[in-house]
Design a protein around this motif. Structure first.
Motif: not given
Length: 173
Positions: A81-83, A91-95, A122-126
């Motif tokens: 999934i990550l790949r 959600y936020c687009g941070r890599k 990412c954890s904050p978005c989750n």
């Protein structure tokens, strides 16, 4: 590199039709060649010597017989999934490398554990999304989730940086 390390190096296995099938160790590839089940297509690493013989070290081998098998599928896993999502929060687009998985439709609302319902987050978005739908949390997905195609480029592409000689066999499939 020691001979033990050399025997663990990856070798691309091709079907009779030159379709990329699998990656194995040099040791396994040599066993297939010496038993007559495969032939060396590219000797990309020189030779290895035993007390009585010298053997070419294969980089690509081709089986001597046709192997019929169903079309491969990419196994559903966090790594895949990550790949698929290129290590980017959907959600936020941070890599980043430390991402979690998020169910687009939460499990408690009947969401399934499938390719089409899982994304990297990412954890904050989750945490922000929690057990809600993205729209309820005022969040937008970067792109809809999908099951990746099991193309040779997807399955074996991670090896191409170190194994340029494999490109002609992988990119055609």
């Amino acid at each position: 590199m020691s001979s033990d390390g050399l025997l663990q190096e990856p070798v691309l296995i091709l079907n009779v039709t030159f379709e990329p099938m699998h990656v194995c160790s040099t040791k396994r590839a040599l066993a297939l060649v010496l038993s007559g089940k495969a032939e060396i297509v590219i000797n990309g690493r020189g030779t290895i010597r035993s007390a009585a013989s010298v053997f070419e070290i294969p980089s690509v081998i081709k089986l001597s017989y046709m192997v019929r098998r169903p079309r491969p599928r990419i196994a559903l896993s966090k790594r895949e999934i990550l790949r698929r999502d290129d290590y980017t929060c959907q959600y936020c687009g941070r890599k980043m490398r430390t991402l979690t998985l998020d169910h687009v439709v939460p499990r408690r609302q009947g969401g399934s554990h499938t390719w089409e319902n899982l994304v990297a987050a990412c954890s904050p978005c989750n945490r922000r999304k929690g057990g809600k739908l993205a729209a309820e949390a005022d969040m937008i997905l970067q792109r809809p989730p999908f099951e990746p195609s099991p193309s040779a480029a997807y399955r074996f592409g991670t090896h191409l940086e170190q194994r340029q000689e494999w490109a002609e066999f992988i990119e055609g499939w």
